[in-house]
Motif scaffolding. Structure first.
Motif, PDB file in Angstrom:
ATOM      1  N   ASP A   1       0.815  -1.219   0.000  1.00  0.00           N
ATOM      2  CA  ASP A   1       0.000   0.000   0.000  1.00  0.00           C
ATOM      3  C   ASP A   1       0.848   1.268   0.000  1.00  0.00           C
ATOM      4  N   SER A   2       1.927   1.255   0.747  1.00  0.00           N
ATOM      5  CA  SER A   2       2.725   2.474   0.902  1.00  0.00           C
ATOM      6  C   SER A   2       3.479   2.881  -0.364  1.00  0.00           C
ATOM      7  N   VAL A   3       3.554   2.003  -1.364  1.00  0.00           N
ATOM      8  CA  VAL A   3       4.273   2.338  -2.596  1.00  0.00           C
ATOM      9  C   VAL A   3       3.350   2.442  -3.800  1.00  0.00           C
ATOM     10  N   LYS A   4       2.082   2.149  -3.614  1.00  0.00           N
ATOM     11  CA  LYS A   4       1.127   2.247  -4.727  1.00  0.00           C
ATOM     12  C   LYS A   4       1.124   3.648  -5.309  1.00  0.00           C
ATOM     13  N   GLY A   5       1.150   3.708  -6.639  1.00  0.00           N
ATOM     14  CA  GLY A   5       1.166   4.999  -7.317  1.00  0.00           C
ATOM     15  C   GLY A   5       2.550   5.602  -7.457  1.00  0.00           C
ATOM     16  N   ARG A   6       3.540   5.007  -6.792  1.00  0.00           N
ATOM     17  CA  ARG A   6       4.916   5.521  -6.876  1.00  0.00           C
ATOM     18  C   ARG A   6       5.876   4.522  -7.510  1.00  0.00           C
ATOM     19  N   PHE A   7       5.665   3.243  -7.267  1.00  0.00           N
ATOM     20  CA  PHE A   7       6.556   2.191  -7.775  1.00  0.00           C
ATOM     21  C   PHE A   7       5.862   1.420  -8.890  1.00  0.00           C
ATOM     22  N   ILE A   8       6.638   0.967  -9.864  1.00  0.00           N
ATOM     23  CA  ILE A   8       6.125   0.133 -10.947  1.00  0.00           C
ATOM     24  C   ILE A   8       7.068  -1.045 -11.154  1.00  0.00           C
ATOM     25  N   ILE A   9       6.527  -2.247 -11.063  1.00  0.00           N
ATOM     26  CA  ILE A   9       7.303  -3.448 -11.331  1.00  0.00           C
ATOM     27  C   ILE A   9       7.038  -3.890 -12.766  1.00  0.00           C
ATOM     28  N   SER A  10       8.080  -4.344 -13.426  1.00  0.00           N
ATOM     29  CA  SER A  10       7.944  -4.853 -14.795  1.00  0.00           C
ATOM     30  C   SER A  10       8.959  -5.967 -14.993  1.00  0.00           C
ATOM     31  N   ARG A  11       8.811  -6.686 -16.111  1.00  0.00           N
ATOM     32  CA  ARG A  11       9.718  -7.796 -16.381  1.00  0.00           C
ATOM     33  C   ARG A  11       9.945  -7.933 -17.877  1.00  0.00           C
ATOM     34  N   ASP A  12      11.058  -8.544 -18.213  1.00  0.00           N
ATOM     35  CA  ASP A  12      11.377  -8.867 -19.601  1.00  0.00           C
ATOM     36  C   ASP A  12      11.733 -10.346 -19.631  1.00  0.00           C
ATOM     37  N   ASN A  13      10.784 -11.163 -20.042  1.00  0.00           N
ATOM     38  CA  ASN A  13      11.010 -12.610 -20.031  1.00  0.00           C
ATOM     39  C   ASN A  13      12.047 -13.046 -21.060  1.00  0.00           C
ATOM     40  N   SER A  14      12.316 -12.224 -22.059  1.00  0.00           N
ATOM     41  CA  SER A  14      13.341 -12.577 -23.047  1.00  0.00           C
ATOM     42  C   SER A  14      14.751 -12.419 -22.487  1.00  0.00           C
ATOM     43  N   LYS A  15      14.851 -11.652 -21.391  1.00  0.00           N
ATOM     44  CA  LYS A  15      16.166 -11.399 -20.786  1.00  0.00           C
ATOM     45  C   LYS A  15      16.285 -11.929 -19.369  1.00  0.00           C
ATOM     46  N   ASP A  16      15.218 -12.532 -18.862  1.00  0.00           N
ATOM     47  CA  ASP A  16      15.191 -12.998 -17.465  1.00  0.00           C
ATOM     48  C   ASP A  16      15.510 -11.854 -16.501  1.00  0.00           C
ATOM     49  N   MET A  17      14.856 -10.734 -16.729  1.00  0.00           N
ATOM     50  CA  MET A  17      15.091  -9.535 -15.927  1.00  0.00           C
ATOM     51  C   MET A  17      13.777  -9.044 -15.327  1.00  0.00           C
ATOM     52  N   VAL A  18      13.885  -8.507 -14.132  1.00  0.00           N
ATOM     53  CA  VAL A  18      12.749  -7.838 -13.503  1.00  0.00           C
ATOM     54  C   VAL A  18      13.231  -6.474 -13.026  1.00  0.00           C
ATOM     55  N   TYR A  19      12.336  -5.497 -13.096  1.00  0.00           N
ATOM     56  CA  TYR A  19      12.692  -4.117 -12.806  1.00  0.00           C
ATOM     57  C   TYR A  19      11.743  -3.519 -11.768  1.00  0.00           C
ATOM     58  N   LEU A  20      12.229  -2.501 -11.093  1.00  0.00           N
ATOM     59  CA  LEU A  20      11.383  -1.741 -10.192  1.00  0.00           C
ATOM     60  C   LEU A  20      11.681  -0.264 -10.409  1.00  0.00           C
ATOM     61  N   ASP A  21      10.731   0.433 -11.005  1.00  0.00           N
ATOM     62  CA  ASP A  21      10.835   1.875 -11.164  1.00  0.00           C
ATOM     63  C   ASP A  21      10.239   2.546  -9.935  1.00  0.00           C
ATOM     64  N   MET A  22      11.052   3.328  -9.269  1.00  0.00           N
ATOM     65  CA  MET A  22      10.636   3.959  -8.017  1.00  0.00           C
ATOM     66  C   MET A  22      10.640   5.469  -8.197  1.00  0.00           C
ATOM     67  N   ASN A  23       9.488   6.083  -7.976  1.00  0.00           N
ATOM     68  CA  ASN A  23       9.342   7.524  -8.133  1.00  0.00           C
ATOM     69  C   ASN A  23       8.911   8.154  -6.818  1.00  0.00           C
ATOM     70  N   ASN A  24       9.121   9.448  -6.723  1.00  0.00           N
ATOM     71  CA  ASN A  24       8.752  10.188  -5.507  1.00  0.00           C
ATOM     72  C   ASN A  24       9.245   9.451  -4.264  1.00  0.00           C
ATOM     73  N   LEU A  25      10.495   9.102  -4.273  1.00  0.00           N
ATOM     74  CA  LEU A  25      11.070   8.344  -3.153  1.00  0.00           C
ATOM     75  C   LEU A  25      11.055   9.165  -1.879  1.00  0.00           C
TER      76      LEU A  25
END
Length: 117
Positions: free
Chosen positions: A61-85
């Motif tokens: 709840d505390s990160v909703k609207g600020r963080f975005i998780i995404s993934r790239d299955n072709s690269k076996d990578m996962v990301y976390l974009d963190m805004n308004n830290l």
């Protein structure tokens, strides 16, 4: 199984960071992936998770609207974009396979995120 997190650093309140995680040793594209964090003196908590293919996401709840998780299955990578830290986001961040709970016992070294003016 191996997880290698990167992208952390020192940022001022209101700033942004993008964390990356390279995963290996398992069939990445079939597993939920999650980001966790652990602040000093506190238990590790799950921040975000993403489903294997459709990309359904859930957030603390505390990160909703600020963080975005995404993934790239072709690269076996996962990301976390963190805004308004914020200072309360200061922690070591880890990625892990699994949605409801960690699938493996082996964790990566994590990446330190420090939010301070």
């Amino acid at each position: 199984v191996q997880f290698v997190e990167s992208g952390g650093g020192l940022v001022q309140p209101g700033g942004s960071l993008r964390l990356s995680c390279a995963a290996s040793g398992f069939t990445f594209s079939t597993k939920h992936m999650s980001w966790y964090r652990q602040a000093p003196g506190k238990e590790r908590e799950r921040v975000a998770r993403i489903s294997p293919t459709i990309g359904n996401t859930q957030y603390l709840d505390s990160v909703k609207g600020r963080f975005i998780i995404s993934r790239d299955n072709s690269k076996d990578m996962v990301y976390l974009d963190m805004n308004n830290l914020q200072p309360e986001d200061t922690a070591v961040y880890y990625c892990m396979a699994g949605g409801a709970s960690p699938l493996f016992d082996t964790w990566g070294q994590g990446t330190q995120v420090t939010v301070s003016s």
